[in-house]
Design an enzyme around this catalytic site. Structure first.
Site, mmCIF file in Angstrom:
data_model
loop_
_atom_site.group_PDB
_atom_site.id
_atom_site.type_symbol
_atom_site.label_atom_id
_atom_site.label_comp_id
_atom_site.label_asym_id
_atom_site.label_seq_id
_atom_site.Cartn_x
_atom_site.Cartn_y
_atom_site.Cartn_z
ATOM 1 C CB THR A 40 25.341 41.548 41.263
ATOM 2 O OG1 THR A 40 25.285 40.422 42.060
ATOM 3 C CG2 THR A 40 24.553 41.161 39.832
ATOM 4 C CG HIS A 43 30.207 40.576 38.342
ATOM 5 N ND1 HIS A 43 31.596 40.186 37.958
ATOM 6 C CD2 HIS A 43 29.978 39.518 39.417
ATOM 7 C CE1 HIS A 43 31.968 39.465 38.879
ATOM 8 N NE2 HIS A 43 31.211 39.024 39.786
#
Length: 342
Positions: A40, A43
């Site tokens: 995450t 990202h």
């Protein structure tokens, strides 16, 4: 003053000095020791989440640290406690929370994305999301608690038993951690991966592996499982081949746990679900008991933390750490040392 890593957009991290925030009654102040970089975070670094987090964001949640100050309403923690954070902020009022599923609250906010995270030397955190680190677990190893809790939740969702045989599709960090949880429960399994570097890492940990490009998956699984396909499949790859493989290699009346996060809806063989009466389980984040189990697993002497933790960078080199993680496929987990604690 504290050191803070600010995501500035466009794959840029700036290290700044900032004042500590005022401590609220229900909060503790932590000296952050280590914080791991997860998918995450990657990202976010690549701009995928700019609309959600904006610029000047402090991300990070796979952390460990020491309590240095406590608010007036804090009851169960004291200065000097080593802790990790379960980075979920639930409302407690929605129908899902009232059913006891606060980890999938309908208004859930994720700490480190929707609020400030752990890539800083000092951090104020609500007491309700803290877990104490067992005495036998170092701060470095404790930073693996959050991703390991993901794996514990994945395995618990499957209700797998030691009589079952499992297939893990995907040999990244979560796939490797699922393997450790299955090992701890005495479950036989095999891990499927196409990347030779990740296959080598898995094999170095004594994990049975298959390469679907080079091997007959169905025949190999049947040979390992007394003529049957897998009882439980963990789809961790979030790839189109993984989405098709998860039904193809599950036995009739078998279970699939969907772990990987798909950016686009993949093609899935619904005929397999019908024909074999398969069950599909979603597995999102974790509950408090998954963190407790993860910390217990980390306290097992055989846990291979030295293999899983590939590199450690100081906070000042965090931008380089993200770029190295993109370029080096041999890296499993990178930690950022956020302060002076070790």
């Amino acid at each position: 003053m504290k050191k803070t890593a600010l995501y500035k957009g466009n794959q840029t991290i700036e290290i700044v000095e900032r004042e500590n925030e005022v401590l609220k009654p229900e909060e503790v102040r932590l000296d952050v020791a280590y914080c791991g970089i997860c998918g995450t975070d990657r990202h976010a670094f690549h701009g995928v989440m700019d609309g959600r987090i904006g610029n000047d964001a402090v991300i990070g949640h796979e952390m460990s640290g020491i309590i240095t100050e406590i608010g007036s309403a804090v009851k169960d923690h004291k200065i000097g406690d080593a802790v990790v954070v379960r980075p979920l902020d639930w409302c407690g009022e929605c129908p899902t929370c009232k059913r006891g599923f606060t980890h999938i609250c309908e208004n859930l906010k994720f700490v480190g994305l929707d609020s400030e995270g752990a890539f800083q030397s000092s951090w104020n955190v609500n007491q309700r999301i803290l877990h104490k680190v067992p005495k036998g677990v170092s701060l470095k190893v404790a930073s693996l608690a959050e991703p390991l809790a993901v794996a514990c939740h994945d395995v618990r969702r499957s209700a797998i038993s030691s009589d079952d045989f499992a297939l893990i599709i995907g040999g990244g960090p979560i796939g490797i951690l699922i393997a450790q949880v299955l090992k701890n429960k005495g479950v036989n399994f095999v891990l499927s991966e196409v990347n030779e570097t990740r296959l080598s890492i898995a094999q170095s940990l004594g994990i049975k592996t298959l390469n679907p490009i080079k091997q007959d998956m169905a025949a190999s699984i049947k040979e390992m499982n007394k003529g049957s396909l897998a009882d439980v499949v963990f789809e961790v790859s979030a790839s189109q081949p993984g989405a098709l493989s998860m039904t193809a290699f599950t036995r009739p009346r078998g279970k699939i746990v969907l772990v990987g996060i798909y950016g686009k809806n993949p093609e899935v063989c619904l005929k397999d679900f019908f024909w074999k009466e398969l069950e599909l389980f979603g597995a999102r984040v974790y509950e408090a008991r998954d963190f407790d189990e993860a910390l217990a697993v980390l306290n097992i002497p055989e846990f291979p933390s030295e293999v899983i933790i590939s590199k450690i960078y100081p906070l000042e080199q965090m931008e380089k750490a993200f770029k190295d993680l993109d370029e080096d496929l041999s890296v499993m987990k990178i930690l950022i040392q956020c302060g002076d604690l070790k």
